[in-house]
Design a protein around this motif. Structure first.
Motif, PDB file in Angstrom:
ATOM      1  N   LYS A 149       0.827  -1.198   0.000  1.00 23.67           N
ATOM      2  CA  LYS A 149       0.000   0.000   0.000  1.00 23.67           C
ATOM      3  C   LYS A 149       0.865   1.253   0.000  1.00 23.67           C
ATOM      4  N   PHE A 150       0.225   2.380  -0.273  1.00 21.46           N
ATOM      5  CA  PHE A 150       0.929   3.654  -0.208  1.00 21.46           C
ATOM      6  C   PHE A 150       1.253   3.994   1.245  1.00 21.46           C
ATOM      7  N   PRO A 151       2.321   4.742   1.494  1.00 19.55           N
ATOM      8  CA  PRO A 151       2.571   5.252   2.846  1.00 19.55           C
ATOM      9  C   PRO A 151       1.397   6.120   3.297  1.00 19.55           C
ATOM     10  N   THR A 152       0.986   5.955   4.518  1.00 19.25           N
ATOM     11  CA  THR A 152      -0.132   6.723   5.068  1.00 19.25           C
ATOM     12  C   THR A 152       0.244   7.247   6.447  1.00 19.25           C
ATOM     13  N   GLY A 153      -0.513   8.222   6.925  1.00 21.16           N
ATOM     14  CA  GLY A 153      -0.261   8.752   8.257  1.00 21.16           C
ATOM     15  C   GLY A 153      -1.267   9.821   8.614  1.00 21.16           C
ATOM     16  N   VAL A 154      -1.189  10.279   9.847  1.00 15.46           N
ATOM     17  CA  VAL A 154      -2.117  11.278  10.369  1.00 15.46           C
ATOM     18  C   VAL A 154      -1.462  12.654  10.362  1.00 15.46           C
ATOM     19  N   VAL A 155      -2.235  13.656  10.004  1.00 14.02           N
ATOM     20  CA  VAL A 155      -1.766  15.036  10.013  1.00 14.02           C
ATOM     21  C   VAL A 155      -1.715  15.519  11.459  1.00 14.02           C
ATOM     22  N   ASP A 156      -0.592  16.063  11.861  1.00 14.64           N
ATOM     23  CA  ASP A 156      -0.433  16.565  13.223  1.00 14.64           C
ATOM     24  C   ASP A 156      -1.162  17.888  13.406  1.00 14.64           C
ATOM     25  N   GLU A 157      -1.436  18.226  14.653  1.00 12.22           N
ATOM     26  CA  GLU A 157      -2.064  19.506  14.965  1.00 12.22           C
ATOM     27  C   GLU A 157      -1.172  20.646  14.490  1.00 12.22           C
ATOM     28  N   GLY A 158      -1.769  21.603  13.756  1.00 14.35           N
ATOM     29  CA  GLY A 158      -1.019  22.748  13.259  1.00 14.35           C
ATOM     30  C   GLY A 158      -0.168  22.463  12.035  1.00 14.35           C
ATOM     31  N   GLU A 159      -0.311  21.288  11.457  1.00 11.42           N
ATOM     32  CA  GLU A 159       0.508  20.890  10.310  1.00 11.42           C
ATOM     33  C   GLU A 159      -0.307  20.957   9.026  1.00 11.42           C
ATOM     34  N   ASP A 160       0.269  21.498   7.965  1.00 12.95           N
ATOM     35  CA  ASP A 160      -0.407  21.539   6.672  1.00 12.95           C
ATOM     36  C   ASP A 160      -0.424  20.147   6.052  1.00 12.95           C
ATOM     37  N   ILE A 161      -1.447  19.867   5.262  1.00 12.98           N
ATOM     38  CA  ILE A 161      -1.583  18.567   4.620  1.00 12.98           C
ATOM     39  C   ILE A 161      -0.359  18.252   3.771  1.00 12.98           C
ATOM     40  N   SER A 162       0.108  19.239   3.026  1.00 15.27           N
ATOM     41  CA  SER A 162       1.257  19.017   2.146  1.00 15.27           C
ATOM     42  C   SER A 162       2.501  18.636   2.940  1.00 15.27           C
ATOM     43  N   MET A 163       2.723  19.313   4.057  1.00 17.95           N
ATOM     44  CA  MET A 163       3.901  19.022   4.874  1.00 17.95           C
ATOM     45  C   MET A 163       3.764  17.673   5.575  1.00 17.95           C
ATOM     46  N   ALA A 164       2.541  17.310   5.941  1.00 19.62           N
ATOM     47  CA  ALA A 164       2.317  16.017   6.578  1.00 19.62           C
ATOM     48  C   ALA A 164       2.648  14.883   5.624  1.00 19.62           C
ATOM     49  N   ALA A 165       2.265  15.039   4.359  1.00 18.87           N
ATOM     50  CA  ALA A 165       2.552  14.006   3.363  1.00 18.87           C
ATOM     51  C   ALA A 165       4.059  13.839   3.175  1.00 18.87           C
ATOM     52  N   ILE A 166       4.767  14.938   3.078  1.00 19.86           N
ATOM     53  CA  ILE A 166       6.227  14.886   2.927  1.00 19.86           C
ATOM     54  C   ILE A 166       6.862  14.216   4.139  1.00 19.86           C
ATOM     55  N   ARG A 167       6.388  14.600   5.325  1.00 24.12           N
ATOM     56  CA  ARG A 167       6.954  14.043   6.558  1.00 24.12           C
ATOM     57  C   ARG A 167       6.699  12.554   6.673  1.00 24.12           C
ATOM     58  N   GLU A 168       5.482  12.116   6.398  1.00 18.82           N
ATOM     59  CA  GLU A 168       5.144  10.702   6.551  1.00 18.82           C
ATOM     60  C   GLU A 168       5.967   9.826   5.599  1.00 18.82           C
ATOM     61  N   VAL A 169       6.139  10.271   4.365  1.00 15.16           N
ATOM     62  CA  VAL A 169       6.946   9.506   3.410  1.00 15.16           C
ATOM     63  C   VAL A 169       8.386   9.407   3.903  1.00 15.16           C
ATOM     64  N   LYS A 170       8.897  10.502   4.398  1.00 12.79           N
ATOM     65  CA  LYS A 170      10.275  10.513   4.902  1.00 12.79           C
ATOM     66  C   LYS A 170      10.418   9.583   6.103  1.00 12.79           C
ATOM     67  N   GLU A 171       9.455   9.630   7.024  1.00 12.19           N
ATOM     68  CA  GLU A 171       9.541   8.818   8.232  1.00 12.19           C
ATOM     69  C   GLU A 171       9.425   7.331   7.927  1.00 12.19           C
ATOM     70  N   GLU A 172       8.556   6.982   6.987  1.00 16.01           N
ATOM     71  CA  GLU A 172       8.318   5.564   6.723  1.00 16.01           C
ATOM     72  C   GLU A 172       9.339   4.955   5.770  1.00 16.01           C
ATOM     73  N   THR A 173       9.864   5.750   4.860  1.00 10.53           N
ATOM     74  CA  THR A 173      10.724   5.168   3.821  1.00 10.53           C
ATOM     75  C   THR A 173      12.082   5.838   3.677  1.00 10.53           C
ATOM     76  N   GLY A 174      12.253   7.026   4.232  1.00 10.45           N
ATOM     77  CA  GLY A 174      13.505   7.742   4.066  1.00 10.45           C
ATOM     78  C   GLY A 174      13.606   8.499   2.762  1.00 10.45           C
ATOM     79  N   ILE A 175      12.558   8.445   1.946  1.00 12.85           N
ATOM     80  CA  ILE A 175      12.573   9.113   0.645  1.00 12.85           C
ATOM     81  C   ILE A 175      12.198  10.590   0.804  1.00 12.85           C
TER      82      ILE A 175
END
Length: 325
Positions: A149-175
């Motif tokens: 499946k695609f990397p998924t995750g929850v948007v943190d409080e005060g975090e923009d959707i775009s930044m959350a997507a970038i962060r989750e991909v980095k955290e899960e895969t290092g990309i």
């Protein structure tokens, strides 16, 4: 007129005989909607708290206040029960405090409800080879299913959707990735306890391609390019035994501590997984991503805008067809 400390306010009150009496109240700040917000910080026992609360409620009712909010830090949890006995109810809680509220007006309550939705992202990351970044989870409903499946995750409080997507991909895969646009979103109900869920399917452009070692170690695994590392056997992928023939590196997995494997997979093969074809929601998302990879499909890109209060917020819209706004 009142003078405030962090806990108490002293108010002058005229009583019969034109005498001035000082009344000790809880210190509160007026909100924009006719309410009072009390933010207690100092330690207080219930015997001292209850008389102050009763006197304060009486005064605020006389002034026509509509609601009273009490923010109790976890250190003052002893005051929850006495506050509830005075008519307060739970509104919401965070790890370090609970917010109580009491509608004291005789009018119909117009108190806002607690947040109704949790917001998440699903990251569609595709390289120039038409391979998508996919993961296998070692916990939750996908554990042991072999589903990629695609990397998924929850948007943190005060975090923009775009930044959350970038962060989750980095955290899960290092990309490392660059946010492109929102392709679709899905709403579901009673997904997290009683809360509804909004999941935004986001397209990101990879800025790196080799999965890197993460800071938080979860489980060691050999991660290589999709074609090198995995052999396909039904709906499962197994690690090839001969590691010497590959150039991959051992990594420590991170993210939500739920990912066990990850790879680059041809987008068509991702969409052809039995699980994806069986479930309408996943199948529809796969079709959207396939369409985006093959044709012109306009999603919503983030454009910074200034709100009425002077804050910067992102407005997501189709920038391809609407070039001026």
């Amino acid at each position: 007129m009142s003078t405030s400390t962090s806990t108490l306010a002293i108010e002058k009150k005229t009583v019969p005989g034109n005498e001035v009496q000082q009344v000790e109240l809880l210190a509160g700040v007026e909100d924009l909607y006719g309410g009072i917000i009390i933010d207690l910080e100092k330690t207080m026992d219930s015997e001292a708290f209850v008389p102050l609360l009763r006197a304060s409620l009486s005064q605020w009712k006389q002034r026509g206040k509509r609601a009273v909010w009490i923010k109790l830090p976890i250190e003052l949890a002893n005051l929850v029960e006495p506050a509830v006995k005075e008519g307060f109810k739970y509104h919401h809680a965070e790890p370090d405090y609970v917010m109580l509220v009491n509608w004291i007006s005789k009018s119909t309550s117009s108190l806002p409800k607690n947040a109704s939705h949790r917001v998440g992202i699903s990251a569609f990351v595709m390289n120039d080879k038409r391979e998508v970044l996919v993961v296998q989870e070692k916990s939750g409903k996908f554990k042991g299913t072999g589903v990629w499946k695609f990397p998924t995750g929850v948007v943190d409080e005060g975090e923009d959707i775009s930044m959350a997507a970038i962060r989750e991909v980095k955290e899960e895969t290092g990309i490392d990735t660059e946010f492109v646009e929102i392709l679709a979103f899905r709403q579901s109900h009673k997904s997290f306890f009683t809360k509804s869920d909004l999941l935004f399917v986001c397209m990101l452009r990879p800025r790196s391609f080799d999965i890197q070692k993460q800071d938080r170690e979860i489980e060691a695994a050999q991660v290589h390019s999709y074609g090198q590392l995995y052999e396909y056997a039904g709906s499962n992928r197994t690690l090839l035994a001969d590691q010497n023939s590959f150039t991959g590196q051992k990594i420590s997995l991170a993210g939500a501590q739920a990912v066990i494997n990850m790879a680059w997979m041809p987008v068509e093969e991702y969409a052809e997984q039995p699980f994806m074809k069986k479930h309408d929601s996943f199948s529809s998302v796969a079709k959207v991503c396939l369409t985006k990879s093959e044709k012109e499909y306009a999603g919503f890109s983030p454009v910074p805008r200034t709100t009425a209060s002077g804050k910067t917020a992102y407005l997501y819209f189709n920038t391809k067809d609407l070039t001026q706004l």
